[in-house]
Design a protein around this motif. Structure first.
Motif, PDB file in Angstrom:
ATOM      1  N   ILE A   1       0.858  -1.186   0.000  1.00 34.65           N
ATOM      2  CA  ILE A   1       0.000   0.000   0.000  1.00 34.65           C
ATOM      3  C   ILE A   1       0.892   1.232   0.000  1.00 34.65           C
ATOM      4  O   ILE A   1       1.798   1.339   0.823  1.00 34.65           O
TER       5      ILE A   1
ATOM      6  N   PHE B   1       0.965   5.095   0.578  1.00 33.51           N
ATOM      7  CA  PHE B   1       0.357   6.323   1.082  1.00 33.51           C
ATOM      8  C   PHE B   1       1.230   7.544   0.809  1.00 33.51           C
ATOM      9  O   PHE B   1       0.880   8.650   1.192  1.00 33.51           O
TER      10      PHE B   1
ATOM     11  N   HIS C   1      -5.566   7.182  -6.781  1.00 34.54           N
ATOM     12  CA  HIS C   1      -5.175   5.770  -6.865  1.00 34.54           C
ATOM     13  C   HIS C   1      -6.184   4.906  -7.601  1.00 34.54           C
ATOM     14  O   HIS C   1      -5.881   3.770  -7.953  1.00 34.54           O
TER      15      HIS C   1
ATOM     16  N   ASN D   1      -3.636   9.233 -12.299  1.00 36.07           N
ATOM     17  CA  ASN D   1      -2.757   8.143 -11.874  1.00 36.07           C
ATOM     18  C   ASN D   1      -1.767   7.728 -12.965  1.00 36.07           C
ATOM     19  O   ASN D   1      -1.529   6.550 -13.199  1.00 36.07           O
TER      20      ASN D   1
ATOM     21  N   GLN E   1      -5.985   6.310   0.825  1.00 43.12           N
ATOM     22  CA  GLN E   1      -6.155   5.198  -0.096  1.00 43.12           C
ATOM     23  C   GLN E   1      -7.560   4.596   0.091  1.00 43.12           C
ATOM     24  O   GLN E   1      -8.456   5.257   0.582  1.00 43.12           O
ATOM     25  N   LYS E   2      -7.751   3.342  -0.267  1.00 35.99           N
ATOM     26  CA  LYS E   2      -9.044   2.686  -0.103  1.00 35.99           C
ATOM     27  C   LYS E   2      -9.345   2.486   1.379  1.00 35.99           C
ATOM     28  O   LYS E   2      -8.441   2.405   2.202  1.00 35.99           O
TER      29      LYS E   2
ATOM     30  N   GLU F   1      -7.587  -0.293   3.174  1.00 36.62           N
ATOM     31  CA  GLU F   1      -6.157  -0.013   3.277  1.00 36.62           C
ATOM     32  C   GLU F   1      -5.889   1.052   4.329  1.00 36.62           C
ATOM     33  O   GLU F   1      -4.896   0.981   5.078  1.00 36.62           O
ATOM     34  N   ASN F   2      -6.774   2.029   4.410  1.00 30.65           N
ATOM     35  CA  ASN F   2      -6.638   3.055   5.439  1.00 30.65           C
ATOM     36  C   ASN F   2      -6.690   2.444   6.834  1.00 30.65           C
ATOM     37  O   ASN F   2      -5.934   2.837   7.731  1.00 30.65           O
TER      38      ASN F   2
END
Length: 342
Positions: free
Chosen positions: A18, A20, A26, A200, A323-324, A327-328
């Motif tokens: 991931i 960040f 993204h 992106n 991020q998603k 993922e966060n």
């Protein structure tokens, strides 16, 4: 600054799961762009346009300006170096903390540099004797934003100074920002924008600046022919012609950012700095950014931006780009784990 930027993905010896650290959208779907570029592959066998003229025409139509108001550059960073080179030895005032390349470009070309804080009251900013004022808006790394009316008031009140406004992150906010057409009423305004961050495709290195014809004429003296490669030109034209394929869901991303900030603010040992965008600064109350970066990368495959090399910040600052959602949450859990060990 050749090294020391955010996305040092290329430099990692670990698997990065991931990221960040990089301020780009993204979630862009690049499948159709990829298909298009495969069809256009043979363009690599010919020299590209010396000045990306066909892309320039598209940008002019999109922004309701003329082609002699635009210079297409190899990433927005090239625009900064061109500007510093075209006015070697000028006096430049730079907002900090902000993108380091403004200062680096100015130093390379002998500018006399002074600084002001992004927290200062702009109505009290003195620009007497200054040739240029460099502002990133929204600002990198903290996501602060100067509203359009406030910025235009500042520009109009200081006609002796040329404002270089970096709007690379203009798509990362819903606030009203400067428009390229604003150069028509403000001859002391130069706007620099990026095509890559909202789509992106940072590896393409595509940016552009808009300004009065007189300013553009001066910059063109330093343009290197064929500095924009054929694939970058073709990809950028495809993006501009097919905007519906690249819609950035900014409000959804902002909600995810607000949730991430809320979760991080509950951690003991951090201070989250308010932002107007989808990236933000976080200050550690214990440990250092370098230590946290190493821990997250070694143990979780998470890459963050150590922000300690921004002028005006220290070793306790990191920058994060949302991020998603899942993922966060992984980041929040990993940071909690690290903080518990401090």
């Amino acid at each position: 600054m050749l090294f020391g930027h955010g996305d040092d993905f290329y430099n990692s010896q670990n698997e990065i799961k991931i990221n960040f650290s990089s301020n780009v959208w993204h979630g862009a779907n690049l499948d159709k762009l990829k298909e298009h570029l495969i069809l256009e592959f043979d363009k690599l066998t010919r020299y590209p346009e010396p000045d990306a003229a066909s892309l320039k025409r598209l940008l002019a139509r999109r922004h309701e300006i003329k082609e002699d108001n635009i210079v297409v550059t190899n990433g927005s960073i090239t625009a900064f170096y061109l500007l510093a080179q075209a006015w070697q030895g000028a006096k430049s005032k730079i907002a900090i903390p902000s993108f380091a390349e403004y200062e680096d470009a100015c130093r390379l070309h002998g500018h006399e540099i002074t600084f002001f804080s992004t927290s200062d009251d702009l109505s009290e900013l003195s620009l007497d004797g200054q040739d240029f004022c460099w502002i990133c808006n929204p600002n990198n790394p903290d996501g602060k934003l100067i509203h359009r009316t406030e910025l235009l008031t500042l520009i109009a009140a200081n006609r002796q100074t040329t404002f270089i406004v970096d709007q690379a992150y203009v798509a990362f906010t819903t606030e009203d920002m400067l428009k390229p057409s604003d150069i028509h009423n403000h001859e002391n305004l130069i706007i620099v924008q990026s095509i890559s961050k909202a789509y992106n495709v940072p590896g393409l290195r595509i940016g552009y600046l808009v300004a009065s014809p007189a300013i553009i004429k001066e910059i063109n003296k330093y343009i290197i022919p064929w500095s924009i490669n054929a694939i970058a030109i073709e990809a950028s034209k495809y993006i501009l012609i097919h905007p519906a394929q690249f819609t950035l869901p900014i409000r959804k991303w902002q909600r995810e950012t607000a949730e991430l900030i809320y979760q991080l603010s509950k951690l003991d040992g951090v201070e989250v700095i308010p932002t107007a965008t989808t990236f933000f600064l976080l200050r550690l109350k214990k440990g250092t950014a370098a230590e946290l970066k190493k821990y997250l990368l070694d143990n979780h495959g998470i890459l963050i931006r150590d922000a300690s090399n921004f002028r005006g910040l220290d070793e306790t600052y990191i920058r994060l780009s949302t991020q998603k959602s899942d993922e966060n949450q992984l980041l929040v859990n990993a940071m909690r784990e690290w903080l518990d060990q401090q």
